[in-house]
Design a protein around this motif. Structure first.
Motif, short mmCIF file in Angstrom:
data_model
loop_
_atom_site.label_atom_id
_atom_site.label_comp_id
_atom_site.label_asym_id
_atom_site.label_seq_id
_atom_site.Cartn_x
_atom_site.Cartn_y
_atom_site.Cartn_z
N ASN A 111 -15.37 -3.07 -0.69
CA ASN A 111 -16.83 -2.52 -0.55
C ASN A 111 -17.23 -2.67 -2.43
O ASN A 111 -17.43 -1.52 -2.90
CB ASN A 111 -16.17 -0.24 -0.56
N PRO A 112 -17.81 -3.98 -2.15
CA PRO A 112 -18.46 -4.59 -3.12
C PRO A 112 -19.65 -3.30 -3.29
O PRO A 112 -20.33 -3.60 -4.86
CB PRO A 112 -19.25 -5.75 -2.80
N ASP A 113 -20.43 -3.16 -2.11
CA ASP A 113 -21.76 -2.39 -3.10
C ASP A 113 -21.34 -0.94 -3.33
O ASP A 113 -21.44 -0.24 -3.76
CB ASP A 113 -22.23 -2.03 -1.57
N MET A 114 -20.02 -0.36 -3.29
CA MET A 114 -19.72 0.44 -4.08
C MET A 114 -18.52 0.82 -5.24
O MET A 114 -17.46 0.64 -4.93
CB MET A 114 -19.08 1.44 -2.83
N GLN A 115 -18.81 0.16 -6.10
CA GLN A 115 -17.76 -0.84 -7.05
C GLN A 115 -17.37 0.92 -7.93
O GLN A 115 -17.59 1.63 -7.89
CB GLN A 115 -18.78 -0.91 -8.70
N TYR A 116 -16.06 0.50 -8.33
CA TYR A 116 -15.09 1.21 -9.00
C TYR A 116 -15.27 2.27 -10.04
O TYR A 116 -16.13 1.50 -11.13
CB TYR A 116 -13.57 0.82 -9.16
N VAL A 117 -15.69 3.11 -10.13
CA VAL A 117 -16.17 3.75 -11.17
C VAL A 117 -14.95 5.19 -11.52
O VAL A 117 -13.81 5.38 -10.57
CB VAL A 117 -17.90 4.86 -11.10
N GLN A 118 -14.85 5.35 -12.81
CA GLN A 118 -13.94 6.40 -13.76
C GLN A 118 -13.77 7.83 -12.83
O GLN A 118 -15.34 7.78 -12.43
CB GLN A 118 -14.08 5.89 -14.81
N GLY A 119 -12.73 8.02 -12.32
CA GLY A 119 -12.94 9.62 -11.22
C GLY A 119 -12.27 9.01 -10.57
O GLY A 119 -11.57 10.20 -9.84
N MET A 120 -12.91 7.59 -9.94
CA MET A 120 -12.18 7.49 -8.57
C MET A 120 -10.70 7.36 -8.21
O MET A 120 -9.89 7.89 -7.19
CB MET A 120 -12.35 6.47 -7.95
N ASN A 121 -9.67 7.61 -8.94
CA ASN A 121 -8.80 7.31 -9.35
C ASN A 121 -7.77 8.71 -9.47
O ASN A 121 -6.79 8.64 -8.94
CB ASN A 121 -7.51 6.78 -10.70
N GLU A 122 -8.57 9.73 -9.56
CA GLU A 122 -7.78 10.71 -9.18
C GLU A 122 -8.07 11.31 -8.10
O GLU A 122 -7.45 12.03 -7.39
CB GLU A 122 -8.81 11.85 -10.56
N ILE A 123 -9.35 11.09 -7.67
CA ILE A 123 -8.97 11.21 -5.84
C ILE A 123 -8.09 10.53 -5.00
O ILE A 123 -7.64 11.03 -4.26
CB ILE A 123 -10.89 10.83 -5.44
N ALA A 124 -8.11 9.33 -4.81
CA ALA A 124 -6.78 8.47 -5.23
C ALA A 124 -6.13 9.04 -4.72
O ALA A 124 -4.59 8.49 -4.25
CB ALA A 124 -6.88 6.78 -5.53
N ALA A 125 -5.52 9.94 -6.01
CA ALA A 125 -3.95 10.52 -6.11
C ALA A 125 -4.21 11.64 -5.48
O ALA A 125 -2.70 11.82 -4.98
CB ALA A 125 -4.39 10.22 -8.19
N VAL A 126 -5.37 12.14 -4.84
CA VAL A 126 -4.70 13.76 -4.35
C VAL A 126 -4.49 12.90 -2.71
O VAL A 126 -3.40 13.55 -2.03
CB VAL A 126 -6.09 14.73 -4.58
N ALA A 127 -5.23 12.07 -2.82
CA ALA A 127 -5.09 11.65 -0.73
C ALA A 127 -3.64 11.00 -1.63
O ALA A 127 -2.71 11.00 -0.70
CB ALA A 127 -6.09 10.54 -1.02
N PHE A 128 -2.84 10.20 -2.64
CA PHE A 128 -1.59 9.58 -1.39
C PHE A 128 -0.29 10.62 -2.29
O PHE A 128 -0.03 10.24 -1.57
CB PHE A 128 -1.33 9.03 -3.49
N HIS A 129 -0.86 11.77 -2.95
CA HIS A 129 0.72 12.83 -2.86
C HIS A 129 0.62 13.56 -1.66
O HIS A 129 1.44 13.78 -1.32
CB HIS A 129 -0.02 13.72 -3.98
N VAL A 130 -1.06 13.92 -1.03
CA VAL A 130 -0.86 14.11 0.25
C VAL A 130 -0.07 13.35 1.06
O VAL A 130 0.56 14.10 2.09
CB VAL A 130 -2.36 14.66 0.30
N MET A 131 -0.32 12.16 1.33
CA MET A 131 -0.30 11.21 2.43
C MET A 131 1.73 10.91 1.73
O MET A 131 2.39 10.44 3.02
CB MET A 131 -0.79 10.40 2.59
N SER A 132 2.20 11.08 0.83
CA SER A 132 3.00 10.98 0.40
C SER A 132 4.40 12.05 1.03
O SER A 132 5.78 11.46 0.93
CB SER A 132 3.87 11.44 -0.89
N VAL A 133 3.73 12.81 2.29
CA VAL A 133 5.52 13.68 3.06
C VAL A 133 5.89 12.75 3.91
O VAL A 133 6.93 12.38 4.53
CB VAL A 133 4.73 14.88 4.04
N ASP A 134 5.00 11.08 4.48
CA ASP A 134 5.67 10.40 4.91
C ASP A 134 5.47 9.16 4.35
O ASP A 134 4.86 8.61 4.09
CB ASP A 134 5.06 10.14 6.31
N PRO A 135 6.71 8.65 3.43
CA PRO A 135 5.90 7.84 2.51
C PRO A 135 6.79 5.82 3.66
O PRO A 135 5.79 4.82 2.55
CB PRO A 135 8.13 7.36 1.71
N GLU A 136 7.14 6.15 4.07
CA GLU A 136 6.65 4.82 5.25
C GLU A 136 5.08 4.03 5.36
O GLU A 136 5.40 3.68 6.22
CB GLU A 136 7.20 4.87 6.88
#
Length: 92
Positions: free
Chosen positions: A53-78
Motif C-alpha cells: 500500500n505505497p499510497d498509505m505510508q507507514y506512520v508511527q502508531g500503526m504498530n499499536e494497531i497491528a499489535a492488537v490485531a496480532f494478539h487477538v489472532m494469536s489464538v490460532d498460531p497456525e
C-alpha cells in the motif's frame, strides 16, 4: 541477480529501521510482545503492508494497531500472521 535502485533500497532500509524501532517499543509490558518471533512477525506485517500500500505510508502508531490485531489472532498460531495482516489491512 537482483538489481535495486540505490534510492529505493535506502528508502526500504529507513522504513525497516523505523518499523523496528516502533515495534521494539510496542507493549513491552505484555510477555507475548517480548518474544522475538512475535516482534519479527509484527515487523514483517508492517513492512509488507507498507510496500503493498505505497499510497498509505507507514506512520508511527500503526504498530499499536497491528499489535492488537496480532494478539487477538494469536489464538490460532497456525494462521495468526496471515489473519493479523488481513485484519490490520481492513482496519487501515
Amino acid at each position: 541477480e537482483v538489481k535495486v535502485e540505490h534510492r529505493r533500497l535506502m528508502e526500504a532500509m529507513q522504513l525497516l529501521q523505523q518499523i523496528q524501532k516502533d515495534v521494539d517499543r510496542t507493549r513491552q509490558d505484555v510477555e507475548h510482545f517480548n518474544r522475538p518471533s512475535t516482534r519479527v512477525a509484527l515487523i514483517s506485517l508492517l513492512f509488507v503492508y507498507a510496500h503493498v500500500n505505497p499510497d498509505m505510508q507507514y506512520v508511527q502508531g500503526m504498530n499499536e494497531i497491528a499489535a492488537v490485531a496480532f494478539h487477538v489472532m494469536s489464538v490460532d498460531p497456525e494462521y495468526e500472521e496471515a489473519d493479523a495482516f488481513w485484519c490490520f489491512t481492513f482496519l487501515m
